[in-house]
Scaffold this active site. Structure first.
Site, PDB file in Angstrom:
ATOM      1  N   GLU A 106      39.305  33.877  51.287  1.00 58.15           N
ATOM      2  CA  GLU A 106      38.950  35.155  50.676  1.00 58.15           C
ATOM      3  C   GLU A 106      38.725  34.954  49.184  1.00 58.15           C
ATOM      4  OE1 GLU A 106      40.920  38.993  51.627  1.00 58.15           O
ATOM      5  OE2 GLU A 106      41.561  38.931  49.532  1.00 58.15           O
ATOM      6  N   PHE A 147      37.531  37.210  45.480  1.00 56.74           N
ATOM      7  CA  PHE A 147      37.331  38.537  44.905  1.00 56.74           C
ATOM      8  C   PHE A 147      36.183  38.491  43.900  1.00 56.74           C
ATOM      9  CE2 PHE A 147      40.583  36.684  42.061  1.00 56.74           C
ATOM     10  CZ  PHE A 147      40.038  36.935  40.810  1.00 56.74           C
TER      11      PHE A 147
END
Length: 600
Positions: free
Chosen positions: A22, A24
Protein backbone atom coordinates in the site's frame (compact mmCIF):
# COMPACT_ATOMS: atom_id res chain seq x y z
CA UNK A 1 -6.81 -8.80 -13.31
CA UNK A 2 -9.00 -8.87 -10.22
CA UNK A 3 -7.31 -9.35 -6.86
CA UNK A 4 -9.44 -12.36 -5.90
CA UNK A 5 -8.71 -14.01 -9.26
CA UNK A 6 -4.97 -13.41 -8.92
CA UNK A 7 -4.92 -14.95 -5.45
CA UNK A 8 -6.91 -17.96 -6.62
CA UNK A 9 -4.75 -18.45 -9.70
CA UNK A 10 -1.61 -18.41 -7.58
CA UNK A 11 -3.03 -20.92 -5.10
CA UNK A 12 -3.65 -23.34 -7.98
CA UNK A 13 0.06 -23.48 -8.85
CA UNK A 14 1.91 -22.72 -5.59
CA UNK A 15 1.61 -23.04 -1.83
CA UNK A 16 3.92 -20.09 -1.31
CA UNK A 17 2.40 -17.02 0.37
CA UNK A 18 1.97 -13.86 -1.69
CA UNK A 19 1.99 -10.18 -0.79
CA UNK A 20 1.04 -6.67 -1.88
CA UNK A 21 1.96 -3.07 -1.02
CA UNK A 22 0.00 0.00 0.00
CA UNK A 23 1.17 3.51 -0.90
CA UNK A 24 -0.28 6.88 0.05
CA UNK A 25 -0.47 10.05 -2.04
CA UNK A 26 2.58 12.30 -1.49
CA UNK A 27 2.01 15.96 -0.79
CA UNK A 28 4.56 17.34 -3.27
CA UNK A 29 5.16 16.96 -7.00
CA UNK A 30 8.68 15.73 -6.39
CA UNK A 31 7.34 13.25 -3.86
CA UNK A 32 5.02 11.84 -6.52
CA UNK A 33 7.91 11.39 -8.98
CA UNK A 34 10.03 9.71 -6.31
CA UNK A 35 7.13 7.43 -5.41
CA UNK A 36 6.78 6.31 -9.04
CA UNK A 37 10.44 5.34 -9.01
CA UNK A 38 10.06 3.52 -5.69
CA UNK A 39 6.94 1.64 -6.80
CA UNK A 40 8.71 0.55 -9.97
CA UNK A 41 11.86 -0.49 -8.11
CA UNK A 42 9.96 -2.42 -5.43
CA UNK A 43 8.00 -4.26 -8.09
CA UNK A 44 11.18 -5.25 -9.94
CA UNK A 45 12.85 -6.49 -6.76
CA UNK A 46 9.94 -8.40 -5.25
CA UNK A 47 7.05 -9.00 -7.71
CA UNK A 48 4.00 -8.21 -5.53
CA UNK A 49 0.61 -9.49 -6.62
CA UNK A 50 -0.74 -5.94 -6.63
CA UNK A 51 -0.34 -2.51 -5.11
CA UNK A 52 -2.97 -0.18 -3.75
CA UNK A 53 -3.21 3.59 -3.58
CA UNK A 54 -4.95 5.34 -0.70
CA UNK A 55 -7.65 7.97 -1.06
CA UNK A 56 -7.03 11.18 0.84
CA UNK A 57 -9.56 11.59 3.65
CA UNK A 58 -11.66 14.62 2.95
CA UNK A 59 -11.31 14.65 -0.83
CA UNK A 60 -9.67 17.62 -2.53
CA UNK A 61 -6.54 17.87 -4.67
CA UNK A 62 -4.77 14.88 -3.14
CA UNK A 63 -7.81 12.70 -3.75
CA UNK A 64 -7.79 13.66 -7.41
CA UNK A 65 -4.10 12.78 -7.48
CA UNK A 66 -5.06 9.28 -6.31
CA UNK A 67 -6.65 8.60 -9.69
CA UNK A 68 -3.54 9.96 -11.45
CA UNK A 69 -1.33 7.62 -9.44
CA UNK A 70 -3.58 4.68 -10.28
CA UNK A 71 -3.58 5.55 -13.99
CA UNK A 72 0.21 5.87 -14.07
CA UNK A 73 0.73 2.63 -12.14
CA UNK A 74 -1.58 0.76 -14.52
CA UNK A 75 -0.67 2.40 -17.83
CA UNK A 76 3.00 3.32 -17.49
CA UNK A 77 4.43 1.00 -14.84
CA UNK A 78 2.22 -1.98 -15.72
CA UNK A 79 1.38 -2.70 -12.07
CA UNK A 80 -1.88 -4.33 -11.03
CA UNK A 81 -3.45 -1.63 -8.89
CA UNK A 82 -6.27 -1.34 -6.36
CA UNK A 83 -7.69 2.13 -5.72
CA UNK A 84 -9.04 3.13 -2.33
CA UNK A 85 -12.33 4.99 -2.52
CA UNK A 86 -14.03 6.54 0.51
CA UNK A 87 -17.37 8.13 1.30
CA UNK A 88 -15.76 11.04 3.16
CA UNK A 89 -16.61 14.37 1.49
CA UNK A 90 -17.52 12.48 -1.68
CA UNK A 91 -20.83 13.29 -3.38
CA UNK A 92 -21.95 10.75 -5.97
CA UNK A 93 -20.70 12.95 -8.82
CA UNK A 94 -17.13 12.76 -7.52
CA UNK A 95 -17.44 9.04 -6.87
CA UNK A 96 -18.61 8.61 -10.46
CA UNK A 97 -15.65 10.60 -11.73
CA UNK A 98 -13.16 8.54 -9.70
CA UNK A 99 -14.69 5.24 -10.80
CA UNK A 100 -14.70 6.28 -14.45
CA UNK A 101 -11.03 7.27 -14.30
CA UNK A 102 -10.16 3.96 -12.66
CA UNK A 103 -12.18 2.11 -15.30
CA UNK A 104 -10.50 4.00 -18.16
CA UNK A 105 -7.02 3.21 -16.80
CA UNK A 106 -7.75 -0.52 -16.69
CA UNK A 107 -7.94 -0.71 -12.90
CA UNK A 108 -10.22 -3.57 -11.84
CA UNK A 109 -9.91 -3.33 -8.06
CA UNK A 110 -11.51 -0.90 -5.62
CA UNK A 111 -11.16 -0.88 -1.84
CA UNK A 112 -14.50 0.63 -0.75
CA UNK A 113 -14.27 2.40 2.60
CA UNK A 114 -16.40 4.71 4.66
CA UNK A 115 -13.23 6.67 5.36
CA UNK A 116 -11.87 8.71 8.25
CA UNK A 117 -13.53 11.94 9.37
CA UNK A 118 -12.34 15.06 7.53
CA UNK A 119 -9.30 16.68 9.10
CA UNK A 120 -11.39 19.62 10.32
CA UNK A 121 -14.05 17.47 12.01
CA UNK A 122 -14.14 15.25 15.08
CA UNK A 123 -16.98 13.08 13.85
CA UNK A 124 -17.92 11.46 10.62
CA UNK A 125 -21.03 12.67 8.80
CA UNK A 126 -22.08 11.92 5.22
CA UNK A 127 -21.74 14.70 2.67
CA UNK A 128 -24.93 15.82 0.95
CA UNK A 129 -25.54 13.51 -1.96
CA UNK A 130 -23.04 10.94 -0.67
CA UNK A 131 -23.08 7.63 1.21
CA UNK A 132 -23.09 6.94 4.94
CA UNK A 133 -21.71 3.41 4.97
CA UNK A 134 -19.15 1.42 2.99
CA UNK A 135 -21.82 -1.17 2.18
CA UNK A 136 -23.78 1.54 0.34
CA UNK A 137 -20.69 2.37 -1.73
CA UNK A 138 -20.22 -1.33 -2.51
CA UNK A 139 -23.84 -1.63 -3.66
CA UNK A 140 -23.48 1.48 -5.82
CA UNK A 141 -20.31 0.23 -7.54
CA UNK A 142 -21.92 -3.16 -8.22
CA UNK A 143 -25.07 -1.56 -9.58
CA UNK A 144 -23.16 0.79 -11.87
CA UNK A 145 -20.30 -1.45 -13.08
CA UNK A 146 -21.55 -4.98 -12.52
CA UNK A 147 -18.66 -7.42 -12.23
CA UNK A 148 -16.00 -5.19 -13.76
CA UNK A 149 -14.50 -4.24 -10.39
CA UNK A 150 -13.32 -6.58 -7.67
CA UNK A 151 -14.44 -4.76 -4.53
CA UNK A 152 -12.52 -5.02 -1.29
CA UNK A 153 -13.69 -3.84 2.13
CA UNK A 154 -12.05 -3.23 5.49
CA UNK A 155 -12.00 -5.65 8.42
CA UNK A 156 -11.29 -4.77 12.06
CA UNK A 157 -9.85 -7.66 14.10
CA UNK A 158 -9.79 -5.50 17.26
CA UNK A 159 -12.90 -3.43 16.66
CA UNK A 160 -13.33 -0.03 15.04
CA UNK A 161 -11.54 2.80 16.89
CA UNK A 162 -14.63 5.02 16.56
CA UNK A 163 -17.18 2.39 17.49
CA UNK A 164 -17.55 0.48 20.77
CA UNK A 165 -19.97 -2.00 19.18
CA UNK A 166 -19.29 -5.57 20.27
CA UNK A 167 -17.30 -7.90 18.05
CA UNK A 168 -20.26 -9.95 16.82
CA UNK A 169 -22.05 -6.82 15.61
CA UNK A 170 -18.97 -5.65 13.69
CA UNK A 171 -18.73 -9.05 12.00
CA UNK A 172 -22.40 -8.71 11.11
CA UNK A 173 -21.59 -5.35 9.49
CA UNK A 174 -18.77 -7.03 7.60
CA UNK A 175 -21.18 -9.72 6.40
CA UNK A 176 -23.48 -7.00 5.09
CA UNK A 177 -20.63 -5.56 3.04
CA UNK A 178 -19.83 -9.00 1.67
CA UNK A 179 -23.47 -9.65 0.82
CA UNK A 180 -23.54 -6.30 -0.96
CA UNK A 181 -20.83 -7.53 -3.33
CA UNK A 182 -17.39 -7.41 -1.67
CA UNK A 183 -15.00 -10.12 -2.86
CA UNK A 184 -11.97 -9.64 -0.56
CA UNK A 185 -11.19 -7.87 2.71
CA UNK A 186 -8.08 -6.12 4.00
CA UNK A 187 -7.74 -5.72 7.74
CA UNK A 188 -6.61 -2.87 9.88
CA UNK A 189 -3.08 -3.19 11.23
CA UNK A 190 -2.50 -5.37 14.30
CA UNK A 191 0.40 -6.80 16.29
CA UNK A 192 -1.29 -9.59 18.25
CA UNK A 193 -1.44 -12.75 16.14
CA UNK A 194 -3.69 -14.58 18.62
CA UNK A 195 -6.35 -11.86 18.48
CA UNK A 196 -6.22 -11.89 14.68
CA UNK A 197 -6.52 -15.69 14.41
CA UNK A 198 -9.46 -15.75 16.85
CA UNK A 199 -11.16 -13.05 14.78
CA UNK A 200 -10.60 -15.02 11.55
CA UNK A 201 -12.29 -18.01 13.16
CA UNK A 202 -15.36 -15.87 13.94
CA UNK A 203 -15.40 -14.42 10.42
CA UNK A 204 -15.45 -17.88 8.87
CA UNK A 205 -18.07 -19.07 11.37
CA UNK A 206 -20.29 -16.20 10.19
CA UNK A 207 -20.26 -17.64 6.67
CA UNK A 208 -17.82 -15.10 5.22
CA UNK A 209 -15.66 -17.02 2.75
CA UNK A 210 -13.91 -14.26 0.78
CA UNK A 211 -10.09 -13.96 1.10
CA UNK A 212 -8.90 -12.38 4.34
CA UNK A 213 -5.86 -10.19 3.71
CA UNK A 214 -4.06 -9.06 6.89
CA UNK A 215 -2.70 -5.52 6.94
CA UNK A 216 0.91 -5.58 8.15
CA UNK A 217 2.46 -2.37 9.49
CA UNK A 218 6.30 -2.45 9.61
CA UNK A 219 8.01 -1.11 12.72
CA UNK A 220 10.47 1.63 11.79
CA UNK A 221 10.83 3.71 14.98
CA UNK A 222 9.61 3.19 18.52
CA UNK A 223 7.68 6.47 18.59
CA UNK A 224 5.87 5.65 15.34
CA UNK A 225 5.13 2.14 16.62
CA UNK A 226 3.41 3.50 19.76
CA UNK A 227 1.66 6.32 17.91
CA UNK A 228 0.13 4.07 15.26
CA UNK A 229 -0.98 1.51 17.81
CA UNK A 230 -2.65 4.23 19.90
CA UNK A 231 -4.25 5.85 16.86
CA UNK A 232 -5.79 2.54 15.77
CA UNK A 233 -6.53 1.48 19.36
CA UNK A 234 -4.89 -1.93 19.01
CA UNK A 235 -3.38 -4.24 21.60
CA UNK A 236 0.40 -4.37 21.95
CA UNK A 237 1.71 -7.77 23.09
CA UNK A 238 4.00 -7.55 26.08
CA UNK A 239 6.77 -9.28 24.13
CA UNK A 240 6.82 -6.40 21.62
CA UNK A 241 7.17 -3.86 24.42
CA UNK A 242 9.79 -5.89 26.30
CA UNK A 243 12.01 -6.25 23.25
CA UNK A 244 11.58 -2.77 21.80
CA UNK A 245 11.49 -0.47 24.83
CA UNK A 246 15.14 -1.06 25.89
CA UNK A 247 16.40 -0.08 22.41
CA UNK A 248 13.83 2.64 21.69
CA UNK A 249 16.48 5.33 21.09
CA UNK A 250 18.29 3.33 18.38
CA UNK A 251 16.14 3.46 15.25
CA UNK A 252 18.22 0.91 13.38
CA UNK A 253 17.95 -1.62 16.19
CA UNK A 254 14.22 -0.92 16.55
CA UNK A 255 13.66 -1.60 12.86
CA UNK A 256 15.75 -4.75 12.94
CA UNK A 257 14.11 -6.17 16.10
CA UNK A 258 10.68 -4.98 14.95
CA UNK A 259 11.21 -6.87 11.71
CA UNK A 260 11.98 -10.05 13.62
CA UNK A 261 8.81 -9.62 15.71
CA UNK A 262 6.67 -9.08 12.61
CA UNK A 263 8.21 -12.04 10.82
CA UNK A 264 7.28 -14.25 13.78
CA UNK A 265 3.76 -12.77 13.78
CA UNK A 266 3.33 -13.20 10.02
CA UNK A 267 4.58 -16.77 10.07
CA UNK A 268 2.12 -17.61 12.86
CA UNK A 269 -0.88 -16.23 10.98
CA UNK A 270 0.21 -17.92 7.75
CA UNK A 271 0.53 -21.22 9.62
CA UNK A 272 -3.01 -20.76 10.97
CA UNK A 273 -4.41 -21.53 7.51
CA UNK A 274 -6.73 -18.53 7.46
CA UNK A 275 -4.56 -16.40 5.20
CA UNK A 276 -2.20 -16.91 2.25
CA UNK A 277 -1.46 -13.28 1.40
CA UNK A 278 0.10 -10.36 3.31
CA UNK A 279 -0.65 -6.69 2.63
CA UNK A 280 2.18 -4.40 3.74
CA UNK A 281 1.51 -0.81 4.67
CA UNK A 282 4.73 0.63 3.24
CA UNK A 283 4.20 4.21 4.43
CA UNK A 284 5.97 4.95 1.12
CA UNK A 285 9.17 3.43 2.52
CA UNK A 286 11.12 0.65 0.83
CA UNK A 287 13.55 -1.00 3.21
CA UNK A 288 11.32 -2.12 6.09
CA UNK A 289 8.70 -3.99 3.96
CA UNK A 290 11.41 -5.74 1.95
CA UNK A 291 13.21 -6.79 5.14
CA UNK A 292 10.04 -8.51 6.37
CA UNK A 293 9.49 -10.32 3.08
CA UNK A 294 13.13 -11.32 2.81
CA UNK A 295 13.19 -12.89 6.29
CA UNK A 296 9.96 -14.70 5.49
CA UNK A 297 11.62 -16.14 2.38
CA UNK A 298 9.11 -14.56 0.02
CA UNK A 299 11.49 -12.65 -2.28
CA UNK A 300 12.48 -15.54 -4.51
CA UNK A 301 12.61 -14.57 -8.19
CA UNK A 302 11.96 -18.14 -9.29
CA UNK A 303 8.21 -17.69 -9.55
CA UNK A 304 6.18 -14.97 -11.16
CA UNK A 305 3.14 -13.60 -9.37
CA UNK A 306 1.01 -16.01 -11.39
CA UNK A 307 3.30 -18.97 -10.81
CA UNK A 308 5.03 -18.46 -14.17
CA UNK A 309 8.57 -17.47 -15.06
CA UNK A 310 9.40 -14.04 -13.67
CA UNK A 311 10.72 -12.75 -17.00
CA UNK A 312 8.77 -10.00 -18.73
CA UNK A 313 6.78 -10.95 -21.81
CA UNK A 314 8.41 -8.05 -23.67
CA UNK A 315 11.71 -6.18 -23.17
CA UNK A 316 9.67 -3.34 -21.69
CA UNK A 317 6.90 -3.83 -19.14
CA UNK A 318 3.50 -3.95 -20.81
CA UNK A 319 0.82 -1.47 -19.90
CA UNK A 320 -2.31 -2.78 -18.17
CA UNK A 321 -4.46 -0.06 -19.71
CA UNK A 322 -7.10 -1.89 -21.79
CA UNK A 323 -6.38 0.22 -24.87
CA UNK A 324 -2.68 -0.64 -24.71
CA UNK A 325 -2.70 -4.29 -23.72
CA UNK A 326 -2.06 -5.45 -27.30
CA UNK A 327 0.84 -3.03 -27.79
CA UNK A 328 3.89 -4.99 -28.90
CA UNK A 329 6.10 -2.37 -30.61
CA UNK A 330 7.80 0.76 -29.30
CA UNK A 331 10.54 3.02 -30.69
CA UNK A 332 13.79 2.50 -28.79
CA UNK A 333 14.21 6.23 -28.19
CA UNK A 334 11.80 6.12 -25.25
CA UNK A 335 13.40 3.04 -23.70
CA UNK A 336 14.31 5.01 -20.58
CA UNK A 337 11.43 7.50 -20.74
CA UNK A 338 8.30 5.33 -20.45
CA UNK A 339 6.34 8.12 -18.72
CA UNK A 340 6.59 10.60 -21.58
CA UNK A 341 6.12 7.89 -24.22
CA UNK A 342 2.88 6.63 -22.69
CA UNK A 343 1.70 10.20 -22.06
CA UNK A 344 2.26 11.28 -25.65
CA UNK A 345 0.37 8.26 -27.02
CA UNK A 346 -2.32 7.83 -24.37
CA UNK A 347 -5.03 9.78 -26.19
CA UNK A 348 -4.60 8.21 -29.60
CA UNK A 349 -7.34 6.02 -31.02
CA UNK A 350 -6.29 2.39 -30.79
CA UNK A 351 -7.47 1.61 -34.34
CA UNK A 352 -4.83 3.99 -35.75
CA UNK A 353 -2.07 1.57 -34.87
CA UNK A 354 -1.48 -1.67 -36.79
CA UNK A 355 -0.10 -4.70 -34.96
CA UNK A 356 -0.78 -3.24 -31.53
CA UNK A 357 1.75 -0.48 -32.07
CA UNK A 358 1.18 2.92 -30.49
CA UNK A 359 4.37 4.59 -31.69
CA UNK A 360 3.20 4.83 -35.29
CA UNK A 361 3.96 7.70 -37.62
CA UNK A 362 0.52 7.43 -39.20
CA UNK A 363 -0.92 9.46 -36.34
CA UNK A 364 -0.97 13.22 -36.83
CA UNK A 365 -0.57 13.52 -33.05
CA UNK A 366 2.82 11.80 -33.03
CA UNK A 367 5.43 14.01 -31.43
CA UNK A 368 2.94 16.30 -29.69
CA UNK A 369 4.81 17.39 -26.58
CA UNK A 370 1.67 18.86 -24.99
CA UNK A 371 0.59 15.35 -24.12
CA UNK A 372 3.56 15.06 -21.76
CA UNK A 373 2.43 17.82 -19.44
CA UNK A 374 4.16 21.06 -18.55
CA UNK A 375 7.56 19.56 -17.73
CA UNK A 376 9.61 16.86 -19.42
CA UNK A 377 12.18 16.66 -16.62
CA UNK A 378 10.62 14.66 -13.82
CA UNK A 379 12.70 16.34 -11.12
CA UNK A 380 12.07 19.67 -9.41
CA UNK A 381 14.54 22.51 -9.90
CA UNK A 382 16.03 21.93 -6.46
CA UNK A 383 16.26 18.17 -6.97
CA UNK A 384 17.87 18.69 -10.38
CA UNK A 385 20.67 20.69 -8.79
CA UNK A 386 21.14 18.02 -6.12
CA UNK A 387 21.30 15.21 -8.66
CA UNK A 388 23.21 16.80 -11.52
CA UNK A 389 24.95 19.80 -9.93
CA UNK A 390 26.00 22.69 -12.19
CA UNK A 391 28.08 21.49 -15.17
CA UNK A 392 30.38 24.24 -16.42
CA UNK A 393 31.85 22.44 -19.44
CA UNK A 394 30.87 19.72 -21.92
CA UNK A 395 33.36 17.53 -20.07
CA UNK A 396 31.26 18.02 -16.91
CA UNK A 397 28.14 16.83 -18.74
CA UNK A 398 30.04 13.82 -20.06
CA UNK A 399 31.26 13.04 -16.54
CA UNK A 400 27.68 13.20 -15.31
CA UNK A 401 26.83 10.47 -17.84
CA UNK A 402 29.82 8.46 -16.63
CA UNK A 403 28.50 8.78 -13.07
CA UNK A 404 25.17 7.44 -14.31
CA UNK A 405 26.87 4.54 -16.09
CA UNK A 406 28.79 3.78 -12.90
CA UNK A 407 25.48 3.93 -11.00
CA UNK A 408 26.54 6.88 -8.85
CA UNK A 409 23.38 8.73 -9.92
CA UNK A 410 20.05 7.02 -10.59
CA UNK A 411 18.74 9.13 -13.46
CA UNK A 412 19.59 11.85 -15.97
CA UNK A 413 17.52 14.68 -17.45
CA UNK A 414 16.81 12.45 -20.47
CA UNK A 415 16.73 9.11 -18.66
CA UNK A 416 14.04 8.52 -16.04
CA UNK A 417 14.98 4.96 -15.18
CA UNK A 418 18.11 3.48 -13.64
CA UNK A 419 20.42 1.23 -15.65
CA UNK A 420 19.89 -2.50 -15.74
CA UNK A 421 22.67 -5.02 -16.21
CA UNK A 422 22.20 -5.37 -19.97
CA UNK A 423 24.57 -2.45 -20.39
CA UNK A 424 27.43 -4.16 -18.53
CA UNK A 425 28.88 -5.85 -21.64
CA UNK A 426 29.46 -2.47 -23.32
CA UNK A 427 29.92 -0.40 -20.18
CA UNK A 428 33.64 0.31 -20.62
CA UNK A 429 33.10 1.30 -24.25
CA UNK A 430 30.39 3.77 -23.22
CA UNK A 431 32.57 5.27 -20.51
CA UNK A 432 35.47 5.67 -22.95
CA UNK A 433 33.27 7.53 -25.45
CA UNK A 434 32.05 9.94 -22.81
CA UNK A 435 35.60 10.62 -21.75
CA UNK A 436 36.12 11.73 -25.37
CA UNK A 437 33.05 14.03 -24.97
CA UNK A 438 30.85 11.91 -27.22
CA UNK A 439 27.91 12.04 -24.83
CA UNK A 440 25.94 8.78 -24.90
CA UNK A 441 22.16 8.95 -24.50
CA UNK A 442 20.86 5.41 -25.01
CA UNK A 443 22.30 2.05 -26.03
CA UNK A 444 21.86 -1.67 -26.24
CA UNK A 445 24.30 -4.52 -26.75
CA UNK A 446 24.35 -7.07 -29.56
CA UNK A 447 22.58 -10.36 -28.77
CA UNK A 448 22.54 -13.31 -31.15
CA UNK A 449 20.16 -16.07 -30.15
CA UNK A 450 20.30 -16.07 -26.37
CA UNK A 451 17.70 -18.25 -24.66
CA UNK A 452 14.58 -16.33 -23.66
CA UNK A 453 15.13 -17.55 -20.09
CA UNK A 454 18.44 -15.66 -19.79
CA UNK A 455 18.30 -13.65 -16.53
CA UNK A 456 19.76 -10.48 -18.11
CA UNK A 457 18.66 -10.36 -21.75
CA UNK A 458 15.75 -12.82 -21.67
CA UNK A 459 12.10 -11.95 -22.23
CA UNK A 460 9.00 -13.54 -23.72
CA UNK A 461 7.61 -17.08 -23.58
CA UNK A 462 9.84 -19.94 -22.49
CA UNK A 463 11.88 -22.06 -24.90
CA UNK A 464 12.48 -19.15 -27.25
CA UNK A 465 15.47 -17.17 -28.45
CA UNK A 466 16.02 -13.42 -28.41
CA UNK A 467 18.12 -11.17 -30.63
CA UNK A 468 19.33 -7.57 -30.51
CA UNK A 469 21.20 -5.33 -32.91
CA UNK A 470 23.81 -3.16 -31.26
CA UNK A 471 22.41 0.36 -30.96
CA UNK A 472 23.93 3.61 -29.80
CA UNK A 473 22.47 7.09 -29.47
CA UNK A 474 24.71 10.04 -28.63
CA UNK A 475 25.47 13.74 -28.96
CA UNK A 476 28.21 14.62 -31.43
CA UNK A 477 29.74 18.04 -32.23
CA UNK A 478 28.43 19.31 -35.58
CA UNK A 479 32.02 19.73 -36.70
CA UNK A 480 32.49 15.96 -36.63
CA UNK A 481 29.31 15.10 -38.53
CA UNK A 482 30.85 15.32 -42.05
CA UNK A 483 33.53 12.79 -41.10
CA UNK A 484 30.86 10.46 -39.66
CA UNK A 485 28.75 10.78 -42.80
CA UNK A 486 31.73 10.08 -45.08
CA UNK A 487 32.54 6.95 -43.07
CA UNK A 488 28.96 5.66 -43.24
CA UNK A 489 27.62 7.06 -46.52
CA UNK A 490 27.88 3.79 -48.42
CA UNK A 491 27.67 1.42 -45.45
CA UNK A 492 24.66 -0.90 -45.47
CA UNK A 493 25.61 -2.50 -42.17
CA UNK A 494 25.87 0.60 -39.96
CA UNK A 495 22.82 2.78 -40.55
CA UNK A 496 22.36 6.13 -38.88
CA UNK A 497 20.21 9.22 -38.41
CA UNK A 498 21.63 12.55 -37.24
CA UNK A 499 19.61 15.71 -36.58
CA UNK A 500 20.26 19.09 -35.01
CA UNK A 501 17.97 21.29 -32.96
CA UNK A 502 16.76 23.08 -36.12
CA UNK A 503 15.65 19.78 -37.64
CA UNK A 504 18.38 19.37 -40.29
CA UNK A 505 18.55 15.61 -40.89
CA UNK A 506 21.45 13.56 -42.25
CA UNK A 507 21.21 9.82 -42.87
CA UNK A 508 22.47 6.90 -44.91
CA UNK A 509 19.24 4.88 -44.70
CA UNK A 510 18.16 3.49 -48.08
CA UNK A 511 14.54 4.01 -47.03
CA UNK A 512 14.37 5.97 -43.81
CA UNK A 513 10.59 5.83 -43.64
CA UNK A 514 10.59 2.10 -42.89
CA UNK A 515 10.99 0.76 -39.37
CA UNK A 516 14.17 -1.12 -38.51
CA UNK A 517 13.61 -3.81 -35.88
CA UNK A 518 16.46 -3.73 -33.36
CA UNK A 519 15.02 -6.30 -30.92
CA UNK A 520 13.12 -9.45 -31.79
CA UNK A 521 12.29 -12.89 -30.47
CA UNK A 522 11.57 -16.33 -31.93
CA UNK A 523 9.22 -18.52 -29.89
CA UNK A 524 7.52 -21.88 -30.44
CA UNK A 525 4.15 -21.60 -32.18
CA UNK A 526 4.27 -17.81 -32.60
CA UNK A 527 5.01 -15.21 -35.20
CA UNK A 528 8.27 -13.32 -34.83
CA UNK A 529 7.92 -10.61 -32.18
CA UNK A 530 9.68 -7.32 -32.99
CA UNK A 531 9.03 -5.14 -29.94
CA UNK A 532 11.69 -2.44 -30.39
CA UNK A 533 12.31 -0.40 -33.53
CA UNK A 534 14.19 2.56 -35.00
CA UNK A 535 12.50 4.77 -37.61
CA UNK A 536 12.88 8.29 -38.97
CA UNK A 537 9.52 9.79 -37.97
CA UNK A 538 9.80 8.51 -34.40
CA UNK A 539 13.38 9.76 -34.20
CA UNK A 540 12.35 13.26 -35.30
CA UNK A 541 9.63 13.28 -32.64
CA UNK A 542 12.21 12.17 -30.07
CA UNK A 543 14.55 14.93 -31.28
CA UNK A 544 11.90 17.52 -30.41
CA UNK A 545 11.55 16.03 -26.94
CA UNK A 546 15.28 15.67 -26.33
CA UNK A 547 16.21 19.25 -27.19
CA UNK A 548 13.18 20.42 -25.21
CA UNK A 549 14.65 18.59 -22.20
CA UNK A 550 17.96 20.40 -22.65
CA UNK A 551 16.10 23.73 -22.80
CA UNK A 552 14.20 22.91 -19.59
CA UNK A 553 17.46 21.99 -17.90
CA UNK A 554 18.93 25.31 -19.09
CA UNK A 555 15.90 27.17 -17.73
CA UNK A 556 16.65 25.89 -14.24
CA UNK A 557 20.14 27.39 -14.47
CA UNK A 558 18.64 30.63 -15.78
CA UNK A 559 16.34 30.75 -12.75
CA UNK A 560 19.39 30.40 -10.51
CA UNK A 561 21.55 32.71 -12.66
CA UNK A 562 24.31 30.11 -13.17
CA UNK A 563 25.90 31.56 -16.31
CA UNK A 564 28.52 28.88 -17.01
CA UNK A 565 25.89 26.13 -16.90
CA UNK A 566 23.62 28.18 -19.18
CA UNK A 567 26.49 28.52 -21.64
CA UNK A 568 27.28 24.80 -21.73
CA UNK A 569 23.62 23.94 -22.38
CA UNK A 570 23.52 26.55 -25.14
CA UNK A 571 26.58 24.89 -26.65
CA UNK A 572 24.90 21.47 -26.66
CA UNK A 573 21.68 22.86 -28.13
CA UNK A 574 23.33 24.98 -30.83
CA UNK A 575 26.47 23.07 -31.76
CA UNK A 576 25.69 19.37 -31.36
CA UNK A 577 23.67 16.83 -33.31
CA UNK A 578 21.65 13.93 -31.90
CA UNK A 579 22.78 10.72 -33.62
CA UNK A 580 21.70 7.09 -33.54
CA UNK A 581 23.57 4.22 -35.19
CA UNK A 582 22.35 0.64 -35.64
CA UNK A 583 24.77 -2.20 -36.38
CA UNK A 584 22.58 -4.46 -38.52
CA UNK A 585 25.10 -7.31 -38.37
CA UNK A 586 23.96 -8.92 -35.13
CA UNK A 587 26.08 -12.03 -35.83
CA UNK A 588 29.52 -10.45 -36.07
CA UNK A 589 31.55 -10.15 -32.90
CA UNK A 590 33.19 -6.96 -34.10
CA UNK A 591 32.45 -3.86 -32.03
CA UNK A 592 31.90 -1.76 -35.15
CA UNK A 593 30.05 1.26 -33.74
CA UNK A 594 32.56 1.94 -30.99
CA UNK A 595 35.52 1.28 -33.29
CA UNK A 596 34.13 3.82 -35.75
CA UNK A 597 33.51 6.52 -33.13
CA UNK A 598 36.93 6.11 -31.60
CA UNK A 599 38.33 7.31 -34.94
CA UNK A 600 35.92 10.22 -35.49
Amino acid sequence: MKVSEKLQKHKEVSTKATFSYEYFVPKTTQGVQNLYDRMDRMYESSLPQFIDITWNAGGGVLSQLSTDLVATAQSVLGLETCMHLTCTNMPVSEIDDALQKAYDSGCQNILALRGDPPVDSNEWTPVEGGFRYAKDLVKYIKAKYGDHFDIGVAGYPEGHPEDDTDDSKLIDYLKQKVDAGASFLITQMFYDADIFIAWCKKVRAAGIEIPIIPGIMPITTYAAFLRRAQWCDIHLPQEFLDRLEPIKDDDQQVRDTGTDLLVEMCQKILDSGYVTHLHLYTMNLEKAPLMILDRLGLLSQEEHVNGENSLAMLPWRKSLNPQRRNEEVRPIFWQRRPYSYVARTSQWAVDEFPNGRFGDSSSPAFGDLDLCGSSLIRQSGKKSLELWSTPKTVEDVAQLVVNFLERKVSCLPWSDTALNHEVDVILNDLIDLNKKTIITINSQAQVNGIKSSDPIFGWGPKDGYVYQKQYLEFLLPKSKLPKLHDALNSDAILTYFAVDNAGNLTSNHPDGNKANAVTWGIFPGREVLQPTIVEKISFLAWKEEFFHILKEWRLNFQNHQIKESIDVLNDLIDNYVLVNIVDNDYVSQENKIFALLNNI
